[in-house]
Design an enzyme around this catalytic site. Structure first.
Site, PDB file in Angstrom:
ATOM      1  N   GLU A 128       0.709  -1.112  -0.107  1.00  0.00           N
ATOM      2  CA  GLU A 128       0.133   0.101   0.141  1.00  0.00           C
ATOM      3  C   GLU A 128       0.790   1.169   0.121  1.00  0.00           C
ATOM      4  OE1 GLU A 128      -2.988  -1.116  -1.031  1.00  0.00           O
ATOM      5  OE2 GLU A 128      -4.256  -0.738   0.258  1.00  0.00           O
ATOM      6  N   THR A 180      -5.398   8.081  -6.048  1.00  0.00           N
ATOM      7  CA  THR A 180      -5.266   8.250  -4.532  1.00  0.00           C
ATOM      8  C   THR A 180      -4.324   9.062  -3.927  1.00  0.00           C
ATOM      9  OG1 THR A 180      -5.547   5.583  -4.695  1.00  0.00           O
ATOM     10  CG2 THR A 180      -5.163   6.864  -2.986  1.00  0.00           C
TER      11      THR A 180
HETATM   12  P1  ADP Z   1      -7.124   0.390  -5.972  1.00  0.00           P
HETATM   13  O1  ADP Z   1      -7.461   1.515  -4.819  1.00  0.00           O
HETATM   14  O2  ADP Z   1      -8.090   0.057  -6.396  1.00  0.00           O
HETATM   15  O3  ADP Z   1      -6.320  -0.516  -5.034  1.00  0.00           O
HETATM   16  P2  ADP Z   1      -5.245   2.281  -6.046  1.00  0.00           P
HETATM   17  O4  ADP Z   1      -3.975   3.390  -6.806  1.00  0.00           O
HETATM   18  O5  ADP Z   1      -4.716   2.051  -4.547  1.00  0.00           O
HETATM   19  O6  ADP Z   1      -6.049   1.806  -6.407  1.00  0.00           O
HETATM   20  O7  ADP Z   1      -3.816   1.952  -6.278  1.00  0.00           O
HETATM   21  C1  ADP Z   1      -3.619   1.270  -7.932  1.00  0.00           C
HETATM   22  C2  ADP Z   1      -2.179   1.777  -7.964  1.00  0.00           C
HETATM   23  O8  ADP Z   1      -0.933   0.791  -7.401  1.00  0.00           O
HETATM   24  C3  ADP Z   1      -1.713   1.300  -9.716  1.00  0.00           C
HETATM   25  O9  ADP Z   1      -1.105   2.447  -9.795  1.00  0.00           O
HETATM   26  C4  ADP Z   1      -1.388   0.976 -10.066  1.00  0.00           C
HETATM   27  O10 ADP Z   1       0.192   0.982 -10.919  1.00  0.00           O
HETATM   28  C5  ADP Z   1      -0.123   0.292  -8.750  1.00  0.00           C
HETATM   29  N1  ADP Z   1       0.150  -0.769  -8.507  1.00  0.00           N
HETATM   30  C6  ADP Z   1       1.378  -2.173  -9.012  1.00  0.00           C
HETATM   31  N2  ADP Z   1       1.481  -3.638  -8.752  1.00  0.00           N
HETATM   32  C7  ADP Z   1      -0.038  -3.528  -8.962  1.00  0.00           C
HETATM   33  C8  ADP Z   1      -0.716  -4.497  -8.560  1.00  0.00           C
HETATM   34  N3  ADP Z   1      -0.578  -6.034  -8.248  1.00  0.00           N
HETATM   35  N4  ADP Z   1      -2.314  -4.359  -8.388  1.00  0.00           N
HETATM   36  C9  ADP Z   1      -2.524  -3.712  -8.870  1.00  0.00           C
HETATM   37  N5  ADP Z   1      -1.765  -1.859  -8.690  1.00  0.00           N
HETATM   38  C10 ADP Z   1      -1.251  -2.335  -8.668  1.00  0.00           C
END
Ligand code: ADP
Length: 309
Positions: A128, A180
């Site tokens: 995270e 985010t």
């Molecule tokens: P969500 O709330 O849908 O989880 P976030 O913005 O917190 O969305 O997270 C998505 C971000 O994390 C994107 O920038 C994405 O490129 C990055 N990321 C890296 N690895 C992963 C993964 N395995 N799964 C999802 N997001 C990833």
């Protein structure tokens, strides 16, 4: 070689008034992950989905979690992880949390189940931190525990598992981008005491309602006077969707995590289905593509689908 296949639920963080502390696991959508213990110290990440996520271990939330576990637990083995992602990244439905929590959960089993759930959460939070810059557990905790969780504290990690009411969820993910980091930046840094009093009344009411299975109390506690008024401006037609959902019988709802997904809680599955159709048609009318989900609350958290020793 040891391997494991797991099913990892999407999660709705905040639950309207519980910013950064409440979260709920849902059965739809979900990711699947296959994790294999390697004889070599490599950390290999592969995706079978079309989301174009980074496969370099240090840039993928699953990879960074495995790297931190390898380093802090002095592991000689490496891991290969294959991610079948269905939870869209950036949806606000805990896509990054699913990969981070899944990696920590699966790796722990492969190394002999040596970590407590709190320690598993500790490692998952590195993912995270990579995704959003903040080590928060409001998606990770329900993803691992299932049901509804309260992050009483994330340092030290103190998670309370709440009752799982038999409710349904309608969720819509309009295909607009809300970062985010942007969704965090626009929040006010200070709040008025009168707003804080209203908010902690709602959080306490929501938790009491969940524990007593009092749906009317849950519904009238699902109000957010601090975050939603600021963040909802980033979500097209948020007010229309919320008003129509309440008219159609939703108990309440709001932004899922940092958005742009919006979720509503209902007593009956049919109401959730009708609301999901309404959500889709609101976005169709303004030419915004959207994905809708109808689900119940996931009470198990991550589950093992296959295991080879
Ligand atoms: P969500 O709330 O849908 O989880 P976030 O913005 O917190 O969305 O997270 C998505 C971000 O994390 C994107 O920038 C994405 O490129 C990055 N990321 C890296 N690895 C992963 C993964 N395995 N799964 C999802 N997001 C990833």
């Amino acid at each position: 070689m040891k391997s494991i296949k797991i099913k990892v639920p999407a999660t709705v963080a905040n639950l309207v008034c519980g910013f950064d502390i409440l979260g709920m696991a849902i059965n739809e959508p979900y990711d699947e992950m296959e994790v294999r213990l390697l004889e070599t110290p490599d950390i290999i990440v592969r995706h079978t989905d079309g989301f174009n996520l980074p496969e370099e271990a240090s840039k993928n939330v699953a990879g960074i979690v495995l790297m931190k576990m390898q380093e802090h637990l002095h592991l000689k083995n490496g891991f290969e992880v294959i991610i079948h992602k269905h939870i869209k990244p950036g949806s606000g439905l805990g896509s990054s949390a699913a990969s981070a929590a899944g990696a920590a959960f699966a790796a722990n089993i492969l190394i002999g189940n040596i970590l407590s759930r709190e320690e598993t959460i500790h490692f998952a939070m590195f993912g995270e931190e990579l995704a959003s810059g903040v080590r928060h557990a409001d998606n990770i905790a329900p993803c691992i525990y299932g049901g509804i969780t309260l992050v009483k504290s994330s340092d030290p990690i103190d998670i309370i598992s709440l009752n799982t009411p038999g409710l349904f969820i309608a969720a819509v993910h309009p295909q607009v981008e809300v970062k985010t980091s942007d969704a965090r930046q626009i929040l006010k840094k200070n709040i008025q005491l009168k707003d804080a009093i209203t908010q902690w009344g709602n959080i306490a009411g929501l938790i009491a309602g969940i524990e007593k299975n009092d749906l009317f109390l849950i519904g009238r506690s699902l109000n957010d006077v601090i975050v939603e008024p600021v963040r909802s401006i980033l979500i097209p037609e948020f007010d229309t969707i919320k008003r129509k959902s309440l008219e159609m019988g939703a108990l309440g709802g709001g932004i899922s995590g940092s958005g742009p997904s919006v979720f509503m809680l209902t007593e009956k599955k049919k109401t959730a289905g009708d609301i999901a159709m309404m959500m889709k048609s609101v976005y169709d009318q303004i030419n915004i593509n959207s994905m809708v989900y109808v689900s119940d609350i996931n009470s198990t958290g991550i589950i093992i689908e296959e295991q080879n020793n």
